[in-house]
Design a protein around this motif. Structure first.
Motif, PDB file in Angstrom:
ATOM      1  N   UNK A  44       0.837  -1.206   0.000  1.00  0.00           N
ATOM      2  CA  UNK A  44       0.000   0.000   0.000  1.00  0.00           C
ATOM      3  C   UNK A  44       0.871   1.255   0.000  1.00  0.00           C
ATOM      4  N   UNK A  45       1.978   1.229   0.732  1.00  0.00           N
ATOM      5  CA  UNK A  45       2.906   2.372   0.736  1.00  0.00           C
ATOM      6  C   UNK A  45       3.520   2.556  -0.646  1.00  0.00           C
ATOM      7  N   UNK A  46       3.941   1.461  -1.259  1.00  0.00           N
ATOM      8  CA  UNK A  46       4.520   1.528  -2.611  1.00  0.00           C
ATOM      9  C   UNK A  46       3.476   2.093  -3.581  1.00  0.00           C
ATOM     10  N   UNK A  47       2.228   1.656  -3.433  1.00  0.00           N
ATOM     11  CA  UNK A  47       1.155   2.152  -4.299  1.00  0.00           C
ATOM     12  C   UNK A  47       0.937   3.651  -4.101  1.00  0.00           C
ATOM     13  N   UNK A  48       0.967   4.117  -2.849  1.00  0.00           N
ATOM     14  CA  UNK A  48       0.822   5.556  -2.593  1.00  0.00           C
ATOM     15  C   UNK A  48       1.977   6.341  -3.211  1.00  0.00           C
ATOM     16  N   UNK A  49       3.190   5.787  -3.140  1.00  0.00           N
ATOM     17  CA  UNK A  49       4.341   6.440  -3.764  1.00  0.00           C
ATOM     18  C   UNK A  49       4.154   6.523  -5.277  1.00  0.00           C
ATOM     19  N   UNK A  50       3.672   5.450  -5.872  1.00  0.00           N
ATOM     20  CA  UNK A  50       3.447   5.427  -7.322  1.00  0.00           C
ATOM     21  C   UNK A  50       2.418   6.468  -7.749  1.00  0.00           C
ATOM     22  N   UNK A  51       1.385   6.622  -6.919  1.00  0.00           N
ATOM     23  CA  UNK A  51       0.278   7.511  -7.264  1.00  0.00           C
ATOM     24  C   UNK A  51       0.452   8.928  -6.733  1.00  0.00           C
ATOM     25  N   UNK A  52       1.582   9.188  -6.069  1.00  0.00           N
ATOM     26  CA  UNK A  52       1.830  10.524  -5.552  1.00  0.00           C
ATOM     27  C   UNK A  52       1.025  10.856  -4.320  1.00  0.00           C
ATOM     28  N   UNK A  53       0.550   9.842  -3.611  1.00  0.00           N
ATOM     29  CA  UNK A  53      -0.227  10.058  -2.397  1.00  0.00           C
ATOM     30  C   UNK A  53       0.669  10.375  -1.212  1.00  0.00           C
ATOM     31  N   UNK A  54       0.048  10.596  -0.089  1.00  0.00           N
ATOM     32  CA  UNK A  54       0.800  10.940   1.112  1.00  0.00           C
ATOM     33  C   UNK A  54       1.343   9.721   1.841  1.00  0.00           C
ATOM     34  N   UNK A  55       2.519   9.873   2.415  1.00  0.00           N
ATOM     35  CA  UNK A  55       3.072   8.866   3.311  1.00  0.00           C
ATOM     36  C   UNK A  55       3.581   9.592   4.554  1.00  0.00           C
TER      37      UNK A  55
END
Length: 80
Positions: A44-55
């Protein structure tokens, strides 16, 4: 919200970009699979990074520790 070249855009305001993260992975020859399987970074973190989401800053810290790099090798602020 629109995502362009790993930059999240809210109402035409650019925010944090993870472009340096992808460059650092390539430079250090580390795959996302390795981050997930060896270091426990969630998909899920990798997916957020791919989509430019927040971490979280905790995740940024974890990535810096794993990749032995500085914060600016994971994220950058992009002004509009």
């Amino acid at each position: 919200m629109t995502i362009v070249n790993n930059i999240t855009i809210f109402d035409n305001i650019r925010m944090i970009s993870y472009r340096p993260f992808w460059d650092t992975l390539k430079k250090k020859n580390v795959s996302t699979y390795t981050l997930i399987s060896k270091y426990g970074i969630s998909s899920a973190t990798i997916d957020r990074l791919r989509k430019g989401g927040g971490i979280s800053t905790t995740k940024i810290n974890d990535l810096c520790k794993i990749l032995d790099c500085k914060v600016d090798e994971v994220i950058e602020y992009v002004e509009d």
